[in-house]
Every structure is written in C-alpha cells, then in structure tokens.
Design a protein around this motif. Sequence first.
Motif, PDB file in Angstrom:
ATOM      1  N   LYS A  19       0.841  -1.203   0.000  1.00 26.53           N
ATOM      2  CA  LYS A  19       0.000   0.000   0.000  1.00 26.53           C
ATOM      3  C   LYS A  19       0.875   1.252   0.000  1.00 26.53           C
ATOM      4  O   LYS A  19       1.797   1.367   0.798  1.00 26.53           O
ATOM      5  CB  LYS A  19      -0.900   0.012   1.228  1.00 26.53           C
ATOM      6  CG  LYS A  19      -1.954  -1.107   1.241  1.00 26.53           C
ATOM      7  CD  LYS A  19      -2.775  -1.042   2.514  1.00 26.53           C
ATOM      8  CE  LYS A  19      -3.802  -2.162   2.564  1.00 26.53           C
ATOM      9  NZ  LYS A  19      -4.568  -2.172   3.840  1.00 26.53           N
ATOM     10  N   VAL A  20       0.565   2.162  -0.890  1.00 30.86           N
ATOM     11  CA  VAL A  20       1.363   3.384  -1.009  1.00 30.86           C
ATOM     12  C   VAL A  20       0.850   4.480  -0.076  1.00 30.86           C
ATOM     13  O   VAL A  20       1.623   5.115   0.645  1.00 30.86           O
ATOM     14  CB  VAL A  20       1.375   3.878  -2.473  1.00 30.86           C
ATOM     15  CG1 VAL A  20       2.096   5.222  -2.577  1.00 30.86           C
ATOM     16  CG2 VAL A  20       2.047   2.847  -3.374  1.00 30.86           C
ATOM     17  N   ILE A  21      -0.455   4.705  -0.088  1.00 31.19           N
ATOM     18  CA  ILE A  21      -1.026   5.749   0.771  1.00 31.19           C
ATOM     19  C   ILE A  21      -1.475   5.103   2.084  1.00 31.19           C
ATOM     20  O   ILE A  21      -2.659   4.889   2.339  1.00 31.19           O
ATOM     21  CB  ILE A  21      -2.198   6.456   0.090  1.00 31.19           C
ATOM     22  CG1 ILE A  21      -1.783   6.942  -1.296  1.00 31.19           C
ATOM     23  CG2 ILE A  21      -2.663   7.643   0.938  1.00 31.19           C
ATOM     24  CD1 ILE A  21      -0.627   7.924  -1.294  1.00 31.19           C
ATOM     25  N   ALA A  22      -0.498   4.742   2.874  1.00 33.11           N
ATOM     26  CA  ALA A  22      -0.740   4.152   4.196  1.00 33.11           C
ATOM     27  C   ALA A  22       0.481   4.458   5.039  1.00 33.11           C
ATOM     28  O   ALA A  22       1.622   4.305   4.580  1.00 33.11           O
ATOM     29  CB  ALA A  22      -0.964   2.647   4.098  1.00 33.11           C
ATOM     30  N   VAL A  23       0.269   4.909   6.263  1.00 32.78           N
ATOM     31  CA  VAL A  23       1.389   5.251   7.137  1.00 32.78           C
ATOM     32  C   VAL A  23       2.040   3.970   7.651  1.00 32.78           C
ATOM     33  O   VAL A  23       1.386   3.127   8.269  1.00 32.78           O
ATOM     34  CB  VAL A  23       0.923   6.123   8.317  1.00 32.78           C
ATOM     35  CG1 VAL A  23       2.094   6.409   9.268  1.00 32.78           C
ATOM     36  CG2 VAL A  23       0.337   7.430   7.806  1.00 32.78           C
ATOM     37  N   GLU A  24       3.312   3.829   7.385  1.00 27.85           N
ATOM     38  CA  GLU A  24       4.068   2.650   7.829  1.00 27.85           C
ATOM     39  C   GLU A  24       4.222   2.691   9.346  1.00 27.85           C
ATOM     40  O   GLU A  24       4.580   3.725   9.909  1.00 27.85           O
ATOM     41  CB  GLU A  24       5.444   2.646   7.169  1.00 27.85           C
ATOM     42  CG  GLU A  24       6.334   1.494   7.579  1.00 27.85           C
ATOM     43  CD  GLU A  24       7.781   1.695   7.149  1.00 27.85           C
ATOM     44  OE1 GLU A  24       8.562   0.741   7.262  1.00 27.85           O
ATOM     45  OE2 GLU A  24       8.113   2.819   6.705  1.00 27.85           O
ATOM     46  N   THR A  25       3.978   1.561   9.998  1.00 30.02           N
ATOM     47  CA  THR A  25       4.118   1.512  11.454  1.00 30.02           C
ATOM     48  C   THR A  25       5.311   0.690  11.903  1.00 30.02           C
ATOM     49  O   THR A  25       5.592   0.613  13.093  1.00 30.02           O
ATOM     50  CB  THR A  25       2.843   0.932  12.096  1.00 30.02           C
ATOM     51  OG1 THR A  25       2.582  -0.355  11.538  1.00 30.02           O
ATOM     52  CG2 THR A  25       1.656   1.851  11.858  1.00 30.02           C
ATOM     53  N   ALA A  26       6.012   0.057  10.971  1.00 30.66           N
ATOM     54  CA  ALA A  26       7.183  -0.746  11.344  1.00 30.66           C
ATOM     55  C   ALA A  26       8.309   0.141  11.834  1.00 30.66           C
ATOM     56  O   ALA A  26       8.525   1.243  11.325  1.00 30.66           O
ATOM     57  CB  ALA A  26       7.657  -1.575  10.157  1.00 30.66           C
ATOM     58  N   GLY A  27       9.015  -0.357  12.821  1.00 30.87           N
ATOM     59  CA  GLY A  27      10.207   0.328  13.304  1.00 30.87           C
ATOM     60  C   GLY A  27      11.438  -0.442  12.874  1.00 30.87           C
ATOM     61  O   GLY A  27      11.646  -0.700  11.692  1.00 30.87           O
ATOM     62  N   SER A  28      12.233  -0.853  13.840  1.00 26.38           N
ATOM     63  CA  SER A  28      13.481  -1.551  13.521  1.00 26.38           C
ATOM     64  C   SER A  28      13.350  -3.063  13.575  1.00 26.38           C
ATOM     65  O   SER A  28      14.324  -3.776  13.358  1.00 26.38           O
ATOM     66  CB  SER A  28      14.579  -1.108  14.492  1.00 26.38           C
ATOM     67  OG  SER A  28      14.221  -1.427  15.829  1.00 26.38           O
ATOM     68  N   GLU A  29      12.147  -3.578  13.864  1.00 28.13           N
ATOM     69  CA  GLU A  29      11.976  -5.027  13.950  1.00 28.13           C
ATOM     70  C   GLU A  29      12.029  -5.664  12.559  1.00 28.13           C
ATOM     71  O   GLU A  29      11.782  -4.995  11.547  1.00 28.13           O
ATOM     72  CB  GLU A  29      10.643  -5.361  14.625  1.00 28.13           C
ATOM     73  CG  GLU A  29       9.403  -4.957  13.850  1.00 28.13           C
ATOM     74  CD  GLU A  29       8.989  -3.526  14.066  1.00 28.13           C
ATOM     75  OE1 GLU A  29       7.946  -3.118  13.518  1.00 28.13           O
ATOM     76  OE2 GLU A  29       9.720  -2.795  14.787  1.00 28.13           O
TER      77      GLU A  29
END
Length: 468
Positions: A19-29
């Motif tokens: 998904k392009v228009i979606a805020v990524e929630t991944a961090g360093s995991e």
Amino acid sequence: MTTAPASTSTTLAAEYGDKVIAVETAGSEPIPDAERHGGPLQLLWTWASPNIEFATVYIGVISVLFFGLDFWQASAALLLGTAFGSVTHGILSLDGPRFGVPQMVIGRFSFGYRGNLLPSGVNALVAGVGWFAVNSVSAAFALNTLTGLRPLPSLLLVVGVEIVIGFIGHNFVHAFEKYAFPALAVVFLLAGVWTFREADLGGAGTGGGMGGFLLAFSAAWGYTAGWNPGASDYSRYLPRTTNRFRTALYPALGLFVSVSAVALIGAASATIAAPEGATPTAAFTGHLPGWLGDLVLVAIILGAVSANALNVYSSAMSITSLGLRLPAWLGRSAIVVLCGVAGTAAAWASLEDAGHAYEAFLLVIAYWVGPWLGVVLVERWLRTRTASDEELAHRLGDHSFTNWPGLTALLAGIVLSVPFFSNQEKYVGWVPENWPSFGDITCLVGFAVSAGVYGVLRGRGRVRSSAY
C-alpha cells in the motif's frame, strides 16, 4: 545458506504490504515474510532520484572553484570517489532482504547491541540534521530564485513537504522517487547539454595538484558513501528470495550514474563565469536560457525533496535502531517529524554561508563513514563464512551481545586519522600542514586503520559461545 526465521513479534499494522497511501508503522523489527514485496529494480530510481539535485552539482563546483582542479582532473577524482561509495552501497543493500531490518540494526553485528548506540546516533544526526539541512538550503535558494519568496519562508515550505513524505513511510518514499526520476533526469540532461556547450573544459585549474585531487576524491566518496548507513533501509521489504546480483547492482548503479553525471555537470558549470553576487543556485542557472533555468530550479527543489525524504526516513530508522524504550506515541512517524524540525533549525542557521558549510560537512561525513565502513565490511566478510542466518538473526535482538573490537576499531580509525590528516577550513592536521600535497586522505586512513584493527581484534575473539 539457511534462512532466518520470520519474526513472530511485530508491531506492523495488518497487511501494510505494498500500500502506497498508508502510514508505515514498522520500526526496527524484522519485516515478516507476509509483508515482503517489490523487486530490486525499484532500488535503481530510489537511489538515483535523490542525487539528481544541487548538492550533487556542488561537489563538482567546489572541486574546480575551491580545490583548484581543472575539469579533467576534477572528473577523474569525482568518478573514482563515486565508484568507491557506490560499490559498498550495493554490497550493504544485500542484507536488507536477508535480515529484513534497517542498516543500523545490522550494525549490531559489528559493534554489539549497546556499542551500536554510537554509530546509530551519529547517523541519525548526519542524515536527519546535517544532510536534511544541506538539501533544504539548496531547495530554499532555488525557490527564492524562482519566485522571489524570501529564503526563510521558502525553507519552511520545502521542509514541510519533505517531512510529510518521510512521515508516510517506506512505500510512499519508493513511489515518490519512482515518479520524480524521469522528470529530474530529463531536466538535468538538458541542463548538462547546455552547460557543456558553454563550458571551458580546456581551461587550466588554479594549482590544486594532488592535494586538490584528494580533496575532491574525499568529497565525492563522502557524499556517495554517506548513503551507505541507510542502504538496507530501502531493501528490507524485498522477499528473501530476491536475486542477489540485482539487489547489489541496481542501488550501486543508481548511485554511480546519478552522482557522477550530475557532479560532472557541476564541474563544467564552474568553468563558466557566474553573475556577481549570485546565490549558488542562481550561479548554476545563470548561463541557461530563461525557460530552462526555471525548469532546473524546479528540478533542484524536487531533487532536494527526493533526497530529504530518504534522509529524514533513515534518521528515524537510526533512532529506532538504538533499542531504547520509547513511549508508545514516539514511533517512527513521530520521530520523522522531530528529526525534520531539528534539520530545519540547522538549515536556518546555515543559510548565510551555505557554500563553505557544505564543503566542511562533506569532508566530515567521510571522516566517520570511512572508519565505520572499514569495520562493517570486514565483519560482513567474516560472518558470511562462519555463521548461519538463524544464529545471526537471534544475535540482532540479543541485548546481551557485545562486540568490543568493533567500537575499539571505529574509534581507533577516527583518532588515528582526523588529528593527523584532516584538511579543511577550520582544522588542518599535522600531515597536510607540513606536506600540503597530501590534500585530505583522512577517509582512506580511517578506513584502513579501522578495517585492520578490527580484523586483528575480531580474529582473536573468535572462539566464544554464540560467537562466529
């Protein structure tokens, strides 16, 4: 070679996917297999677009105007330095699909879990404050020249866009670079043709000699290798089965072609007399016809935004890689905003003397990236021969894992190179002070010292439980 198991604990939102228009929630995991997507070709434009911009132009400009080289001498130094940084970038990009984590997390192999705090913190400052400021200033000057809007409001408009792109995250960054690439390439190609037609390529330099050559080489290497600490940030979502050759080739090719081509245009432009009192961006476009000059100014703004989208994103990745216990609200997206604010403050402070500030910044980057690369590349070579991916993946999250030779070698490289070989406006080391023909070989010495020290110390500490 075995593969590392997918992470079982993750804070990713369900089905982020492509998904392009979606805020990524991944961090360093680690990115789970279910979230992996894309192909290595996307790395070509992701690493080309950010370098088709004025900061790259200025590497060529300072090689001629500040370092005293003629066009052909500058070209050789720029191509060599860019090639060095591009090759290592391709190599480091391979660990993205392999481990699914940002580049600074992979640094835990080299420096240990806690020892990695130093390089991760430095990279957060360099990318999110230093580079963010450099590129934002060039975009602000371009917007000022194009519209007449004062520099500070121009700066604030530019950084607002940059922060929004980094805030949304990984997929949006890749998409933005993809669509920016053709526009940037066409405009700079036209500007390059016009510039080379007007340039005095046969003109003599001002006596830069070998010292100037090494300064230009260091500037080009520092600029190109400055991207290395974020290499796997943009390849970590690729599937584990992604073709390794292409995963290394495309980012290296994207960097080399874009940096070398644009820097050479900058070197050629430096042989053309600029209008007196012109800003750096106005000096670069002064010889172009009005319509093309305006297009180049727009491209400079777009290129700076392309670069800083990566800078602010990777800065946030570096901070999440510190492994600190942060409050729930301070996730990757919030960190992007904080890094952007800090970078904006630095940009504002450097508006009045951007040229000399950029020259010093380029060399300082190489001062730390050289030793860091020396350690990281030796460690990468050793671990590919001595450990399975299961062992390595476990070690990335092991808070008790230590690797004191890495931090020792990094500091040794800096301590034994900067005081003796640094050669810039605010500090001249012992060697160039006594033998100016040495120019600035700090990055080379730092790289060699750190690689050698780490190779020796790491070899002695090899036999340990859960070690290599």
